[in-house]
Design a protein around this motif. Structure first.
Motif, PDB file in Angstrom:
ATOM      1  N   SER A 133       0.825  -1.224   0.000  1.00 41.47           N
ATOM      2  CA  SER A 133       0.000   0.000   0.000  1.00 41.47           C
ATOM      3  C   SER A 133       0.849   1.260   0.000  1.00 41.47           C
ATOM      4  N   SER A 134       2.064   1.205   0.554  1.00 43.78           N
ATOM      5  CA  SER A 134       2.943   2.383   0.525  1.00 43.78           C
ATOM      6  C   SER A 134       4.353   1.970   0.890  1.00 43.78           C
ATOM      7  N   LEU A 135       5.314   2.792   0.469  1.00 44.09           N
ATOM      8  CA  LEU A 135       6.707   2.625   0.875  1.00 44.09           C
ATOM      9  C   LEU A 135       7.418   3.958   0.702  1.00 44.09           C
ATOM     10  N   ASN A 136       8.420   4.192   1.527  1.00 37.24           N
ATOM     11  CA  ASN A 136       9.129   5.471   1.474  1.00 37.24           C
ATOM     12  C   ASN A 136      10.370   5.347   0.588  1.00 37.24           C
ATOM     13  N   PRO A 137      11.025   6.493   0.279  1.00 35.81           N
ATOM     14  CA  PRO A 137      12.195   6.456  -0.617  1.00 35.81           C
ATOM     15  C   PRO A 137      13.311   5.548  -0.131  1.00 35.81           C
ATOM     16  N   THR A 138      13.505   5.471   1.200  1.00 35.82           N
ATOM     17  CA  THR A 138      14.561   4.601   1.717  1.00 35.82           C
ATOM     18  C   THR A 138      14.256   3.141   1.392  1.00 35.82           C
ATOM     19  N   ALA A 139      12.984   2.757   1.515  1.00 34.22           N
ATOM     20  CA  ALA A 139      12.597   1.391   1.160  1.00 34.22           C
ATOM     21  C   ALA A 139      12.818   1.141  -0.321  1.00 34.22           C
ATOM     22  N   GLU A 140      12.524   2.141  -1.159  1.00 34.72           N
ATOM     23  CA  GLU A 140      12.776   2.001  -2.590  1.00 34.72           C
ATOM     24  C   GLU A 140      14.251   1.714  -2.854  1.00 34.72           C
ATOM     25  N   ALA A 141      15.126   2.489  -2.165  1.00 37.42           N
ATOM     26  CA  ALA A 141      16.572   2.331  -2.384  1.00 37.42           C
ATOM     27  C   ALA A 141      17.059   0.953  -1.926  1.00 37.42           C
ATOM     28  N   ILE A 142      16.535   0.478  -0.801  1.00 35.45           N
ATOM     29  CA  ILE A 142      16.987  -0.816  -0.273  1.00 35.45           C
ATOM     30  C   ILE A 142      16.491  -1.966  -1.136  1.00 35.45           C
ATOM     31  N   LEU A 143      15.220  -1.927  -1.504  1.00 39.78           N
ATOM     32  CA  LEU A 143      14.638  -3.039  -2.263  1.00 39.78           C
ATOM     33  C   LEU A 143      14.969  -2.986  -3.744  1.00 39.78           C
ATOM     34  N   GLY A 144      15.294  -1.778  -4.241  1.00 44.98           N
ATOM     35  CA  GLY A 144      15.615  -1.645  -5.657  1.00 44.98           C
ATOM     36  C   GLY A 144      14.400  -1.492  -6.547  1.00 44.98           C
ATOM     37  N   TYR A 145      13.217  -1.281  -5.946  1.00 43.34           N
ATOM     38  CA  TYR A 145      11.976  -1.110  -6.710  1.00 43.34           C
ATOM     39  C   TYR A 145      11.444   0.316  -6.508  1.00 43.34           C
ATOM     40  N   LYS A 146      10.859   0.886  -7.552  1.00 46.40           N
ATOM     41  CA  LYS A 146      10.152   2.142  -7.431  1.00 46.40           C
ATOM     42  C   LYS A 146       8.778   1.886  -6.814  1.00 46.40           C
ATOM     43  N   ALA A 147       8.239   2.934  -6.147  1.00 46.68           N
ATOM     44  CA  ALA A 147       6.921   2.787  -5.535  1.00 46.68           C
ATOM     45  C   ALA A 147       5.876   2.419  -6.573  1.00 46.68           C
ATOM     46  N   SER A 148       5.988   2.991  -7.767  1.00 45.85           N
ATOM     47  CA  SER A 148       5.004   2.709  -8.819  1.00 45.85           C
ATOM     48  C   SER A 148       5.037   1.252  -9.258  1.00 45.85           C
ATOM     49  N   GLN A 149       6.164   0.573  -9.023  1.00 47.53           N
ATOM     50  CA  GLN A 149       6.272  -0.833  -9.403  1.00 47.53           C
ATOM     51  C   GLN A 149       5.671  -1.780  -8.366  1.00 47.53           C
ATOM     52  N   LEU A 150       5.458  -1.276  -7.144  1.00 46.94           N
ATOM     53  CA  LEU A 150       5.019  -2.155  -6.066  1.00 46.94           C
ATOM     54  C   LEU A 150       3.613  -1.860  -5.556  1.00 46.94           C
TER      55      LEU A 150
END
Length: 635
Positions: free
Chosen positions: A376-393
């Protein structure tokens, strides 16, 4: 003949002719019905003129309803009558008055002389004991009113009263409908505004327009002070309200009274009993206001502020009648609800922005899942760690990132309990990573908070390697030093000076080796701590390479390694002398160390575009392919 007849009765006043709530249809119906009665009375009474006046229920003044003349000319009196007029006396007492000859009456009616009248009959228009108005039949010559005239006039008065009451009932219904429509319009207008400034500005403009007043100011209460947040006035008024300036509530007695009593406070500046102090008038309204109304803005016992209404046009000084005050109170209640909604929306948006800022700037990765494990949501730090953009998840199932099972998320799914920070590994889009992961259940899903500890784990592994490697590097020279020292302490056979010198030389070399190793560790520590100062200067590269070859000549001689150089003598290098010399020694030492016995090492330097290429070439065993990515890592 002069006659005053009939019982005393209370005056029930009609609506104001300028009351916008009555509407055009109600006014036209009043006029038509009353005109029919007046024309019949004019004809049957053979009078010169017939007037029907109506009482204004709010101002107490008599206003002209209709007037007809036998001549057909529109010879109308003034819109309102003086309080000492014959019609006003009849309205006040509820008693009819008949004057056969005005000139013979001890107190002639003032309007008789003004209109050139000699005979008058004034009868109250009564319904249910209340006076709605006055029927006035006039003659330009003396006229004796007989019993037949009195009966006929009473009949006309009764007809006019019925007509006025029916028309008034219709007008009252129409007025109520108009008021409801007005309140609905205000409610719809305010409901379209969500932000507080927009709501306040819309409200101020709508109040001035709907109530047909001069100006409106809206002040909000904060810390026992009122400050004007919005204001609106008719275009002809040059007014600069003190937007945002706080005024202590104690300095505004009328506003303080409205708030403390939660009741509207009307005022008129020509009435000392209700007039506002000049400083209060100019603080929240403006000088020149002749009348006005202060309304508290309150909901469920909570006071938000006040609405101050002002009327500058003096002919409107009675604009804030009880009827209009009730309407204003209803509008103020709607306004308070709209303001409270706007304040709640503003606080919600501020909290939303605050939360978004915290999530955006948090150093930990934050990811929320729905109960079906969709993101449902993720912050920029999570994007950087997981390697996925929010729009992809977002809106999609969480990818299979966990490599250990059961994962902390699996445990949370089974127990619905909070899982404290736990070390785990994931397969991110950029490769495997070590995480410190915590899972907290939410009403509609889960919150995953995690930090990337991959580098920390690598450092931990590196420290273990460093300890092992340094221990090995230190143990070798220390073992040599200890062995030769023990031999010397036990004493050499035949006390051979040559052998003693050899042993001491070996001890000295191993000691230098230890010192060099310790210096390298200290340099590394200073570099990582940022305390190492780099002193750049032009250096002849051939000279630096020569120094390195000299310092390592014994090592090369032992393995019968020949060293050849191809370096231009005029080639200058801008670098820190100690750092570049250490680098050259390390590379040359490795080349000698890993070359075959009797091998050769070439040192070649040449300029390539904007940089210098310095190559150390040996014919040794080389570097295993799997170790090539790590050649620039420590140890």
């Amino acid at each position: 003949m002069s006659m005053e007849r009939g019982p005393s009765c209370a005056c029930r006043r009609g609506s104001r002719s300028d009351n916008r709530g009555k509407g055009a249809m109600g006014a036209e119906m009043v006029s038509k019905l009353l005109r029919d009665v007046a024309e019949n009375a004019l004809k049957l009474m053979r009078a010169d003129g017939v007037y029907i006046f109506l009482c204004d229920e709010e101002t107490g003044e008599l206003g002209l309803g209709v007037g007809v003349w036998a001549s057909g000319k529109e010879e109308l009196p003034t819109a309102t009558l003086r309080k000492d007029s014959l019609a006003a006396r009849v309205a006040a007492t509820g008693l009819p008055i008949f004057l056969d000859d005005v000139e013979s009456h001890p107190h002639p009616a003032p309007e008789a002389r003004r209109w050139g009248l000699r005979a008058m009959a004034c009868l109250p228009l009564k319904r249910d004991g209340a006076v709605l108005g006055v029927l006035n039949v006039v003659y330009r010559a003396p006229h004796a009113f007989d019993e037949a005239d009195l009966r006929l006039l009473a009949s006309f008065a009764s007809q006019a009263a019925v007509a006025a009451e029916n028309a008034q009932l219709y007008a009252d219904l129409e007025a109520k409908a108009n008021e409801l429509a007005l309140l609905l319009k205000v409610a719809n207008t305010l409901s379209s505004s969500l932000t507080l400034p927009q709501t306040l500005n819309t409200l101020a403009e709508e109040v001035v327009s709907s109530l047909n007043i001069t100006l409106c100011s809206i002040a909000l209460l904060e810390n026992d002070s009122l400050s004007v947040q919005a204001a609106y006035a008719i275009r002809s008024l040059n007014w600069n309200p003190p937007i945002g300036k706080p005024f202590p509530l104690s300095s505004l007695p009328a506003h303080q009274k409205a708030i403390s009593s939660n009741t509207p406070i009307p005022f008129r500046q020509d009435d000392p009993a209700s007039a506002l102090p000049q400083h209060e008038l100019e603080a929240l309204l403006t000088k020149g206001i002749s009348s006005g109304l202060i309304l508290p803005l309150s909901t469920a016992g909570r006071t938000l502020g006040t609405i101050s209404l002002g009327e500058m046009r003096r002919w409107q000084r009675a604009a804030f009648t009880p009827h209009k005050i009730n309407l204003c109170q209803a509008m103020a209640h709607q306004a308070a609800l709209a303001i409270e909604r706007a304040q709640l929306y503003q606080r919600t948006m501020e909290e939303k922005q605050r939360t978004e800022t915290i999530l955006r700037e948090a150093s930990a990765g934050l990811l929320t899942l729905n109960n079906d494990l969709t993101v449902s949501s993720l912050n920029p730090t999570a994007e950087a760690i997981l390697g996925y953009k929010a729009s992809q998840l977002i809106g999609k199932p969480l990818p299979p990132i966990f490599t250990q099972h059961p994962s902390p998320l699996d445990q949370a799914l089974q127990t619905r309990d909070r899982i404290p920070p736990t070390e785990t590994t994931i397969s991110s889009k950029n490769g495997p990573k070590d995480l410190l992961l915590a899972v907290a259940p939410l009403p509609d899903g889960f919150l995953l908070s995690f930090s990337d500890i991959t580098r920390l784990k690598e450092i931990d592994r590196l420290k273990s390697n460093i300890v092992a490697n340094v221990s090995h590097e230190l143990r070798t020279p220390l073992a040599s030093i200890k062995a030769y020292t023990e031999i010397l302490l036990e004493g050499l056979e035949e006390d051979d000076p040559t052998l003693r010198h050899k042993f001491l030389s070996i001890i000295n070399q191993e000691t230098d080796r230890l010192a060099e190793l310790i210096d390298n560790l200290l340099d590394l520590s200073r570099l990582e701590a940022g305390r190492f100062q780099v002193n750049r200067q032009p250096l002849p590269l051939s000279q630096l390479v020569g120094e390195a070859i000299t310092s390592l000549s014994i090592q090369a001689q032992r393995r019968d390694i020949s060293i050849h150089t191809d370096i231009p003598s005029d080639l200058l290098l801008h670098a820190d002398r100690e750092l570049i010399l250490t680098m050259i020694k390390n590379l040359l030492s490795n080349a000698i160390k890993f070359s075959h016995q009797g091998g050769r090492v070439d040192i070649v330097a040449k300029l390539e575009q904007d940089h210098l290429a310095l190559s150390f070439i040996d014919r040794g065993i080389g570097i295993p392919e799997e170790d090539l990515p790590h050649i620039f890592e420590k140890f």
